[in-house]
Design a protein around this motif. Structure first.
Motif, PDB file in Angstrom:
ATOM      1  N   ASP A 291      44.442  50.569  55.426  1.00 14.96           N
ATOM      2  CA  ASP A 291      44.983  51.565  54.596  1.00 14.96           C
ATOM      3  C   ASP A 291      44.260  51.531  53.237  1.00 14.96           C
ATOM      4  O   ASP A 291      44.027  52.717  52.998  1.00 14.96           O
ATOM      5  CB  ASP A 291      46.442  51.551  54.704  1.00 14.96           C
ATOM      6  CG  ASP A 291      46.981  52.736  53.846  1.00 14.96           C
ATOM      7  OD1 ASP A 291      47.211  53.611  54.586  1.00 14.96           O
ATOM      8  OD2 ASP A 291      47.309  52.602  52.584  1.00 14.96           O
ATOM      9  N   LEU A 294      40.627  53.202  53.947  1.00 15.67           N
ATOM     10  CA  LEU A 294      40.802  54.741  54.317  1.00 15.67           C
ATOM     11  C   LEU A 294      41.316  55.590  53.048  1.00 15.67           C
ATOM     12  O   LEU A 294      40.837  56.699  52.968  1.00 15.67           O
ATOM     13  CB  LEU A 294      41.693  54.889  55.458  1.00 15.67           C
ATOM     14  CG  LEU A 294      41.179  54.456  56.697  1.00 15.67           C
ATOM     15  CD1 LEU A 294      42.293  54.682  57.975  1.00 15.67           C
ATOM     16  CD2 LEU A 294      39.897  55.009  57.174  1.00 15.67           C
ATOM     17  N   THR A 313      37.917  63.132  60.591  1.00 18.84           N
ATOM     18  CA  THR A 313      38.553  62.116  61.393  1.00 18.84           C
ATOM     19  C   THR A 313      37.952  60.764  61.630  1.00 18.84           C
ATOM     20  O   THR A 313      36.663  60.674  61.329  1.00 18.84           O
ATOM     21  CB  THR A 313      38.915  62.709  62.955  1.00 18.84           C
ATOM     22  OG1 THR A 313      37.788  62.829  63.570  1.00 18.84           O
ATOM     23  CG2 THR A 313      39.638  63.949  62.880  1.00 18.84           C
ATOM     24  N   CYS A 329      42.651  51.282  63.040  1.00 21.10           N
ATOM     25  CA  CYS A 329      43.186  52.184  62.280  1.00 21.10           C
ATOM     26  C   CYS A 329      42.865  53.676  62.795  1.00 21.10           C
ATOM     27  O   CYS A 329      41.332  53.750  62.871  1.00 21.10           O
ATOM     28  CB  CYS A 329      42.957  52.119  60.897  1.00 21.10           C
ATOM     29  SG  CYS A 329      43.947  50.784  60.033  1.00 21.10           S
ATOM     30  N   ALA A 331      42.735  57.714  61.972  1.00 23.96           N
ATOM     31  CA  ALA A 331      42.940  58.994  61.174  1.00 23.96           C
ATOM     32  C   ALA A 331      42.547  60.279  61.734  1.00 23.96           C
ATOM     33  O   ALA A 331      41.425  60.829  61.621  1.00 23.96           O
ATOM     34  CB  ALA A 331      42.273  58.792  59.821  1.00 23.96           C
ATOM     35  N   ASN A 353      48.867  57.007  64.650  1.00 29.37           N
ATOM     36  CA  ASN A 353      47.745  57.759  64.369  1.00 29.37           C
ATOM     37  C   ASN A 353      48.089  58.458  62.949  1.00 29.37           C
ATOM     38  O   ASN A 353      49.003  59.356  63.011  1.00 29.37           O
ATOM     39  CB  ASN A 353      47.340  58.655  65.488  1.00 29.37           C
ATOM     40  CG  ASN A 353      45.930  59.128  65.169  1.00 29.37           C
ATOM     41  OD1 ASN A 353      45.519  59.038  63.885  1.00 29.37           O
ATOM     42  ND2 ASN A 353      45.361  59.820  66.105  1.00 29.37           N
ATOM     43  N   GLY A 354      47.376  58.369  61.862  1.00 30.38           N
ATOM     44  CA  GLY A 354      47.601  58.854  60.586  1.00 30.38           C
ATOM     45  C   GLY A 354      46.847  60.279  60.612  1.00 30.38           C
ATOM     46  O   GLY A 354      46.206  60.430  61.692  1.00 30.38           O
ATOM     47  N   ARG A 364      49.188  57.593  54.453  1.00 31.90           N
ATOM     48  CA  ARG A 364      48.926  56.455  54.662  1.00 31.90           C
ATOM     49  C   ARG A 364      48.433  56.202  56.260  1.00 31.90           C
ATOM     50  O   ARG A 364      48.702  57.224  56.967  1.00 31.90           O
ATOM     51  CB  ARG A 364      50.314  55.685  54.655  1.00 31.90           C
ATOM     52  CG  ARG A 364      50.815  55.730  53.176  1.00 31.90           C
ATOM     53  CD  ARG A 364      50.142  55.122  52.403  1.00 31.90           C
ATOM     54  NE  ARG A 364      50.080  53.556  52.479  1.00 31.90           N
ATOM     55  CZ  ARG A 364      50.833  52.688  51.944  1.00 31.90           C
ATOM     56  NH1 ARG A 364      51.812  52.845  51.353  1.00 31.90           N
ATOM     57  NH2 ARG A 364      50.590  51.610  52.203  1.00 31.90           N
ATOM     58  N   TRP A 365      47.611  55.214  56.524  1.00 29.05           N
ATOM     59  CA  TRP A 365      47.105  54.772  57.859  1.00 29.05           C
ATOM     60  C   TRP A 365      47.581  53.487  58.259  1.00 29.05           C
ATOM     61  O   TRP A 365      46.827  52.385  57.879  1.00 29.05           O
ATOM     62  CB  TRP A 365      45.659  54.911  57.856  1.00 29.05           C
ATOM     63  CG  TRP A 365      45.276  56.512  57.464  1.00 29.05           C
ATOM     64  CD1 TRP A 365      45.222  57.578  58.254  1.00 29.05           C
ATOM     65  CD2 TRP A 365      45.055  57.150  56.132  1.00 29.05           C
ATOM     66  NE1 TRP A 365      44.705  58.535  57.582  1.00 29.05           N
ATOM     67  CE2 TRP A 365      44.827  58.210  56.239  1.00 29.05           C
ATOM     68  CE3 TRP A 365      44.994  56.343  55.017  1.00 29.05           C
ATOM     69  CZ2 TRP A 365      44.316  59.221  55.276  1.00 29.05           C
ATOM     70  CZ3 TRP A 365      44.811  57.322  53.719  1.00 29.05           C
ATOM     71  CH2 TRP A 365      44.385  58.499  53.909  1.00 29.05           C
TER      72      TRP A 365
END
Length: 448
Positions: A291, A294, A313, A329, A331, A353-354, A364-365
């Protein structure tokens, strides 16, 4: 009848003796057109083999700019016809200052008297100074140099300096000068086209070298994992698109892999993708992950993007030193595909999936822990691989179709580069042609 011109001159029709074969009455416009053609053919016989540019002057009245110290008192330019039989218009200038005012875009050719003095130069300094001045003043115009009879050496030197041809003052007649003008104009156009082509090739070579330099070199020294990647930009003739990927191994033995996609397909998106990739590598080597990494990448994107609507993405994977587990992770990116011996290929979990980078401030991821096992293949990809169509309809391959395709290819024994090449080629074939979106795929294999 035209007086024979020395063979040093660069008019093909004269050099081949065609000027002597012309009608004693000066020849028709059709004969003049035939003499002017490099192949010696009329437009009817030349047909489609005649270059379009070569015949372009047949549809436009040619304009000649004569630069001579006393054109009114020395009528050296006779009446002339162009290839279509239209009169060639003549403008006259007594000096270079006057020529500069008359040199407009509709002037096709300049006939320059080499005896004309150049501003700030004497004849002893440079006998072609006036020509150099005109070439600098009119770089896109054809230039014919006019010199005294018997001064072929000076005329030849004028051609070496940049003139398209040279003529002798006391050997001019309408038919000869008309042909020389047309030849000079077409030769200048040919030279300009060749120069633009060469410049275009040089720019393309420079762009290819630049784009190749921007593609990543994986840093996997000391790792037992095998790496393979395929990259296909959606832009025609481009080597780099908005997709990006990278793989590095940190000192603790962890292998970090990443793949991402900037929305759009142009050079701005490609540049932003490179910036994000380089930032990801720097942050990863600095010890950031999950997190925190990212979130920092989102700040980079927000500062570097040209438009607030641009987003990216991203999928990141950090594989433990023992190779049996990994952190994931997402995004807004498709989930990786995991294949293991004796088990069907499947997508890794994507429930947490963030959002894509650049969409939500303060997003947040979550980092998910994934068990890989002792032997496995992990494929990361961008949506260009799954959004191609199946046949002529609107149906797309999708993640399920891609998963089934990879399962079959694994069962056929394909691995590494062979697997990725087969996957990309099959997706393209299913689409019925080249994919319009960028495609990036990377594969990590662990074989005990």
């Amino acid at each position: 009848m035209p007086v024979p011109i020395p063979r040093q001159r660069a008019i093909p029709a004269v050099e081949s003796g065609q000027a002597q074969a012309a009608s004693p009455h000066g020849g028709s416009a059709e004969e003049s057109a035939k003499d002017a053609s490099p192949t010696g053919r009329t437009p009817d016989t030349a047909g489609k083999t005649t270059d379009k540019v070569e015949n372009s002057t047949a549809h436009t009245n040619l304009t000649l700019l004569l630069i001579e110290d006393d054109p009114a008192g020395s009528p050296i330019v006779p009446d002339m016809l162009d290839q279509a039989g239209k009169p060639i218009r003549v403008r006259t200038a007594r000096n270079l200052t006057e020529a500069g005012r008359l040199l407009t875009d509709d002037v096709h050719c300049i006939l320059l008297d080499l005896a004309l003095p150049a501003p700030g130069h004497s004849d002893s300094e440079d006998e072609l100074a006036v020509l150099r001045h005109v070439l600098e003043l009119a770089p896109r115009h054809a230039v014919l140099a006019l010199t005294a009879s018997g001064d072929a050496e000076r005329g030849a030197e004028a051609v070496r300096v940049g003139a398209q041809d040279y003529l002798f003052r006391d050997e001019l007649d309408g038919r000869l000068l008309s042909r020389a003008i047309r030849y000079a104009v077409e030769r200048k156009r040919s030279e300009s086209a060749e120069r633009r082509l060469a410049e275009g090739r040089l720019r393309a070579q420079e762009n290819r070298r630049l784009e190749r330099g921007l593609l990543p070199t994986p840093l996997l020294e000391g790792s037992t994992l095998r790496f393979a990647a395929r990259y296909r930009p959606g832009r025609s003739r481009a080597l780099l698109g908005g997709d990006f990927y990278d793989v590095v191994r940190t000192p603790d033995g962890t292998v970090h892999a990443m793949i991402g996609d900037v929305c759009g397909h142009g050079p701005d998106e490609a540049a932003l993708g490179v910036e994000l990739r380089i930032a990801w590598r720097a942050l990863t080597l600095a010890g950031l992950c999950g997190d925190q990494l990212l979130g920092t990448l989102q700040q980079v994107l927000e500062h570097e993007r040209a438009d607030d609507e641009i987003f990216a993405t991203l999928c990141t994977v950090d594989i433990a030193p023992d190779g049996r587990r990994a952190g994931l992770c997402l995004a807004g990116h498709p989930s990786p595909l995991l294949a293991r011996p004796g088990k069907p290929a499947r997508l890794l979990p994507y429930d947490n999936n963030g959002p894509a980078l650049g969409l939500l401030p303060g997003a947040r991821w979550p980092r998910m822990q994934v068990e890989l096992g002792a032997e496995w293949s992990l494929m990361l990809y961008t949506d260009g691989l799954i959004e191609g169509h199946i046949g002529q309809g609107r149906e797309r391959l999708g993640q399920d179709g891609m998963t089934e395709m990879v399962r079959r290819q694994f069962a056929e024994g394909l691995r590494g580069e062979q697997l990725l090449r087969a996957a990309v080629n099959e997706v393209r074939d299913l689409n019925g042609g080249e994919l319009t979106d960028d495609v990036a795929v990377l594969l990590l294999d662990r074989v005990p």
